[in-house]
Design a protein around this motif. Structure first.
Motif: not given
Length: 248
Positions: A31-42
């Motif tokens: 979801g973080w990679m493809f289904h949400a606005p681009r934002a950094p996650h660790t």
């Protein structure tokens, strides 16, 4: 899929631990990679050595406390959660997360390989592209000092990967990921130790039976003299858990 982290989060020795299965982890990261606005996650894959090591490294503690997702990498963390909180926490090891993401997303996934000795990341990238069909966003060895961190972070940012595999050893990799996360601007950045070496074929993955039982760390230590120095840390971790249990 969901782009939201799991609602349940424990605390072990002042460090966060999300109650999340491997399948849930793959859904969240997808979801973080493809289904949400681009934002950094660790992402941190927590193991006993990290907890022992963090006792003397405040920067390491802060990096883990600020992570967006913290999974239980090894059986030692499952044991600690059970002993100290009475909670059964599923495992989501780094190797399984990486392979799961590559298998699930294949050719749509852009991966940057950061770490290991010169030449190893290149081999890992070639092998992963052949096996999973992923796109190689870039590669860089892990033998550089903090004075070069910004240069490397900017190289990675320019490559625009969906997934950054940072394999530079516990502490170093998590601190790099967290400190430079805004510069990197990678949807999912995960510290994953020896994953690049395994993908390259320069390190052997523990046998399946040890992984199913959650005792692959014992096999790794017994089969590799270079890892024998890790045994005291594991013993220290067990002592820490027992002391904390008595205190509570």
């Amino acid at each position: 899929m969901t782009a939201s982290p799991p609602a349940q989060r424990l605390t072990l020795f002042d460090l966060p631990l999300d109650i999340v299965s491997l399948e849930q982890t793959l859904n969240i990261l997808g979801g973080w990679m493809f289904h949400a606005p681009r934002a950094p996650h660790t992402v941190v894959t927590l193991n006993p050595e990290f907890i022992v090591q963090s006792r003397t490294q405040p920067d390491f503690v802060r990096a883990m406390q600020q992570a967006d997702l913290v999974t239980a990498d090894g059986v030692g963390i499952v044991y600690a959660a059970r002993q100290l909180t009475g909670t059964e926490v599923p495992r989501a090891p780094g190797m399984d997360i990486v392979r799961g993401l590559m298998a699930r997303h294949g050719k749509e996934l852009r991966v940057y390989f950061l770490g290991a000795k010169p030449g190893v990341a290149e081999q890992a990238a070639q092998n992963a592209a052949k096996e999973y069909g992923i796109q190689v966003a870039g590669v860089h060895h892990g033998y550089f000092g903090p004075d070069e961190d910004q240069r490397v972070a900017e190289l990675i940012a320019a490559a625009q990967p969906h997934l950054l595999l940072t394999c530079m050893g516990g502490g170093r990799q998590e601190i790099f990921n967290q400190y430079w996360r805004q510069v990197l601007n990678v949807p999912v950045t995960i510290g994953c130790g020896g994953v690049i070496d395994v993908l390259a074929g320069t390190a052997q993955l523990a046998p399946e039976w040890t992984r199913k039982m959650g005792v692959e760390f014992v096999w790794r230590i017994a089969s590799d003299r270079k890892r024998w120095g890790r045994a005291p840390k594991l013993a220290q971790f067990v002592q820490m858990v027992q002391a904390e249990k008595r205190r509570k």
